[in-house]
Scaffold this motif. Sequence first.
Motif, PDB file in Angstrom:
ATOM      1  N   VAL A   2      -2.892  37.916 -38.549  1.00 34.46           N
ATOM      2  CA  VAL A   2      -1.479  37.946 -38.160  1.00 34.46           C
ATOM      3  C   VAL A   2      -0.583  37.838 -39.390  1.00 34.46           C
ATOM      4  CG1 VAL A   2       0.315  36.732 -36.864  1.00 34.46           C
ATOM      5  CG2 VAL A   2      -1.952  37.045 -35.851  1.00 34.46           C
ATOM      6  N   LEU A   3      -0.909  36.921 -40.295  1.00 30.33           N
ATOM      7  CA  LEU A   3      -0.148  36.785 -41.533  1.00 30.33           C
ATOM      8  C   LEU A   3      -0.121  38.102 -42.300  1.00 30.33           C
ATOM      9  CD1 LEU A   3       1.142  35.039 -43.906  1.00 30.33           C
ATOM     10  CD2 LEU A   3      -1.209  34.839 -44.730  1.00 30.33           C
ATOM     11  N   GLU A  48      -9.706  36.871 -31.687  1.00 28.07           N
ATOM     12  CA  GLU A  48     -10.060  38.107 -32.388  1.00 28.07           C
ATOM     13  C   GLU A  48      -8.856  38.665 -33.149  1.00 28.07           C
ATOM     14  OE1 GLU A  48     -13.413  39.899 -32.258  1.00 28.07           O
ATOM     15  OE2 GLU A  48     -13.521  37.732 -32.208  1.00 28.07           O
ATOM     16  N   GLY A  49      -8.298  37.834 -34.031  1.00 26.35           N
ATOM     17  CA  GLY A  49      -7.150  38.278 -34.815  1.00 26.35           C
ATOM     18  C   GLY A  49      -5.875  38.345 -34.009  1.00 26.35           C
ATOM     19  N   ASP A  50      -5.746  37.493 -32.986  1.00 30.78           N
ATOM     20  CA  ASP A  50      -4.604  37.564 -32.082  1.00 30.78           C
ATOM     21  C   ASP A  50      -3.461  36.662 -32.541  1.00 30.78           C
ATOM     22  OD1 ASP A  50      -6.010  39.244 -30.272  1.00 30.78           O
ATOM     23  OD2 ASP A  50      -7.075  37.490 -29.508  1.00 30.78           O
ATOM     24  N   PRO A  51      -2.220  37.058 -32.238  1.00 25.84           N
ATOM     25  CA  PRO A  51      -1.086  36.167 -32.501  1.00 25.84           C
ATOM     26  C   PRO A  51      -0.987  35.113 -31.413  1.00 25.84           C
ATOM     27  CG  PRO A  51      -0.301  38.182 -31.492  1.00 25.84           C
ATOM     28  CD  PRO A  51      -1.793  38.358 -31.694  1.00 25.84           C
ATOM     29  N   ALA A  92       5.740  33.479 -46.677  1.00 25.18           N
ATOM     30  CA  ALA A  92       4.820  33.509 -45.542  1.00 25.18           C
ATOM     31  C   ALA A  92       3.579  32.677 -45.814  1.00 25.18           C
ATOM     32  CB  ALA A  92       4.420  34.947 -45.212  1.00 25.18           C
ATOM     33  N   PHE A  93       3.203  31.908 -44.793  1.00 25.11           N
ATOM     34  CA  PHE A  93       2.004  31.068 -44.860  1.00 25.11           C
ATOM     35  C   PHE A  93       1.241  31.243 -43.557  1.00 25.11           C
ATOM     36  CE2 PHE A  93      -0.103  26.819 -44.370  1.00 25.11           C
ATOM     37  CZ  PHE A  93      -0.910  26.889 -45.501  1.00 25.11           C
ATOM     38  N   GLY A  94      -0.079  31.442 -43.657  1.00 19.56           N
ATOM     39  CA  GLY A  94      -0.883  31.694 -42.472  1.00 19.56           C
ATOM     40  C   GLY A  94      -1.925  30.622 -42.232  1.00 19.56           C
ATOM     41  N   LEU A  95      -2.181  30.354 -40.958  1.00 19.22           N
ATOM     42  CA  LEU A  95      -3.218  29.412 -40.559  1.00 19.22           C
ATOM     43  C   LEU A  95      -4.348  30.185 -39.895  1.00 19.22           C
ATOM     44  CD1 LEU A  95      -0.706  27.545 -40.890  1.00 19.22           C
ATOM     45  CD2 LEU A  95      -1.678  26.108 -39.100  1.00 19.22           C
ATOM     46  N   GLY A  96      -5.571  29.945 -40.341  1.00 19.50           N
ATOM     47  CA  GLY A  96      -6.714  30.640 -39.768  1.00 19.50           C
ATOM     48  C   GLY A  96      -8.009  29.969 -40.170  1.00 19.50           C
ATOM     49  N   ASN A  97      -9.112  30.653 -39.881  1.00 17.46           N
ATOM     50  CA  ASN A  97     -10.440  30.116 -40.130  1.00 17.46           C
ATOM     51  C   ASN A  97     -11.311  31.262 -40.634  1.00 17.46           C
ATOM     52  OD1 ASN A  97     -13.230  29.337 -39.688  1.00 17.46           O
ATOM     53  ND2 ASN A  97     -12.491  27.672 -38.392  1.00 17.46           N
ATOM     54  N   SER A  98     -11.845  31.126 -41.848  1.00 17.79           N
ATOM     55  CA  SER A  98     -12.589  32.228 -42.471  1.00 17.79           C
ATOM     56  C   SER A  98     -13.925  32.500 -41.805  1.00 17.79           C
ATOM     57  CB  SER A  98     -12.798  31.948 -43.968  1.00 17.79           C
ATOM     58  OG  SER A  98     -13.550  30.768 -44.155  1.00 17.79           O
ATOM     59  N   ILE A 127       5.558  30.697 -40.745  1.00 12.10           N
ATOM     60  CA  ILE A 127       4.296  29.957 -40.686  1.00 12.10           C
ATOM     61  C   ILE A 127       3.592  30.426 -39.415  1.00 12.10           C
ATOM     62  CG2 ILE A 127       3.192  27.694 -40.606  1.00 12.10           C
ATOM     63  CD1 ILE A 127       5.573  26.505 -41.996  1.00 12.10           C
ATOM     64  N   LEU A 128       2.539  31.240 -39.587  1.00 12.56           N
ATOM     65  CA  LEU A 128       1.944  31.976 -38.474  1.00 12.56           C
ATOM     66  C   LEU A 128       0.459  31.665 -38.335  1.00 12.56           C
ATOM     67  CD1 LEU A 128       3.544  35.435 -39.344  1.00 12.56           C
ATOM     68  CD2 LEU A 128       4.405  33.763 -37.703  1.00 12.56           C
ATOM     69  N   SER A 129       0.031  31.412 -37.130  1.00 12.88           N
ATOM     70  CA  SER A 129      -1.386  31.142 -36.877  1.00 12.88           C
ATOM     71  C   SER A 129      -2.062  32.390 -36.317  1.00 12.88           C
ATOM     72  CB  SER A 129      -1.549  29.982 -35.886  1.00 12.88           C
ATOM     73  OG  SER A 129      -1.006  30.318 -34.619  1.00 12.88           O
TER      74      SER A 129
END
Length: 715
Positions: free
Chosen positions: A209-210, A164-167, A195-201, A158-160
């Motif tokens: 990162v995902l 600028e696309g940073d881990p 795998a599940f990713g957290l982000g903002n479109s 579970i990755l955020s």
Amino acid sequence: MNSLSLPFDMSELRSHLNPLLQALSTTPVFSSLKPSTAADGLAAFLFLLTSLGYITRGRIWDKPDPNYHVYFERPQIAEGFSDGKTTSTRDVCQRLDEGGYHCVIFWGSQSGTSERLAENLGRECGARFGVNALVADLSDYDAESVARIQNKYFAIFILSTYGEGDPSDNTTGLWDWIKRVGDDYIRLESLRYLAFGLGNSNYKYYNRVLDVVADVLDAAGATALMPRQRADDANGGTEEDYQAWKDDVFTLLTQMGFEEKAVTYEPTMRVDLAAVSPGPEANSVTSVHHQRSALNSAIVHLTIKHSRELFVSGDRNCVHLEVDLGNTDIVYKTGDHIGIWPVNPEEEVNRLLDILGLQGRRHHCLTVAPKSDSDKPKIPSPCTLETAFRNHLEVCAPVARKAVLEVAQFAPTPQARSKLLDIAQDRGRYERFTSSAHVTFARLLELASPGAAWTSIPLAFVIDNLLPLQPRYYSISSSSVTSPRRIAITALVVNKTITTERQSRTTIPGLTSNYLLSASNLHPAGNTPIPTYHRSAGSGDVQGQTVLAHVRKSKFKLPVTSSTQLILVSAGTGFAPFRAFLQERAKLHAIGRPIGKMLLFFGCRNQEDYIYHDELAKMQEQLGEKLEIVTAFSRMQGQRRVYVQDRVAEHAGKVLDMLEGGANMYICGKASMAREVDMRLGEAVQGAQGKTEADVKAWADGLKKRGKWKADVWG
């Protein structure tokens, strides 16, 4: 003066040094050089150390550091601080074998959301399917050990993604290892993963990162047990996206042979509320969720020294505050952030106490102990119930649909239970409901059963379902060069107006911006009332009022060389860090240092919203041709709407020439604006230089990698 810490053992140094000194003392040429002053003595000592290093061939200096392991502990925890959690090994395979686990749930989190979701998933996997899951901070384990996970286990990531696309900070080890997997042809055929990713479109690199991690795992032969899925927080959809993914995970567990069991509510903590006299520690307002680290300072009370309104326009206003660092050990650098820890309004604290039937017990002593070592405490223990609701839990936050379904089991009447189940029956229905209602935990219970106290809800359930109160971050709008002990904050006061189902209008006040407005003793815009906040200082004057805050380091920094040209792109309060940049450059110019040309793009609605206009006019007069300001007004009466990205496109030739000449470009404001600026400049490069889309991406990525193009943006 701090004591000197030496990277060697002094007794071993003496064992080598004493014979050397004796030998030198009997040698005529050296005995004649006996030092007669302190300076000569120091020079002689340094000479001896150099000689010793040569004689011992580095045996002392190269001696293994007994604290070497510390460098690989959690990067978010500073030296001398601990979150109380330790791991017996950094090999995740060994931990899986020793603990009898079925799987590992890795989390990479910057703000705590991924961590919370991972912990929730681990608990639910155990309660519903008997799956023993190791919930793991990625920085607790060596990333190389992931390659050795056998196929009798499976891994969940579970990755955020932020910025600028940073881990996240704690994902750095995995991120570095992932880059090596492809380069070194590492094979991962035994690894099974989800795998599940957290982000903002709204961000250009949405869930990067995902995608990078999953792409590399797939290419190296790992088996994805189900397609990767993404959460999109652009419209607050993270919780719902997570629930949908979790349902798919549970379906997969059933297919893998795990039998689902009936689940009843099981608290994750032991809670005791006693009518005893609480000690002074029960009123602690410092969050246990915050960790002082290499990036974050300690939380301290900072005194407000000055405040003023930057503009009042209709129902909007913007305030400028200056807080004093006083005699704290906190320092900041130009471009850093300040995290403000708000308190919840008294109206909402009382609302929750009333609906739970606990108003008479607000000063009782609350003791909370997590049942599992893997669960972090949300609140200090002991504390008063009032302190927990006011200072430590997000009682003003919207409620997730899952929590509505779960709280229905404690409804005081069948009608209240039916109403809750009805509004939360599906995602669309609940989104329509929340778009026309101000739904906090307490308000939800009021809406379901007006006038009734929900005395059957376990207090542990309430604490379980309220998130820890988090800081809100603001770019510091002062320069550490011109104002080293005073931090300026530029805050737009946020109030959201919604239309209810009965067509009446209600205002949802922004928690932290109104907290700052209240602390500043300034007046709200229009007729919008300010919520009432409990304050430690009772003075009616701004002097003496304090806010709870910490400083967070940022990579959004001026270049070391002051003669480097700057391109500054901002909208609204995104101008805040650029005010600091300009202050610093103006100071350097005033003392005769060479400074590079600065091209500032600033966008806002109209002239009324043009914050710091007078200051900018003075700076332009002082700096002359060194500062060029280009404005964009999107709501000027009688004029077409012009946004900051439009102005960047109009001046694209100048921007590209400056970048070609070595300028640094900085963008600060909403992520959607930054994405538009990226697109407009890309179009300009394609048109002027005939580059392909891939060439443009490589050009922009190259500038960003070299630190020549930086962004500090939000959703």
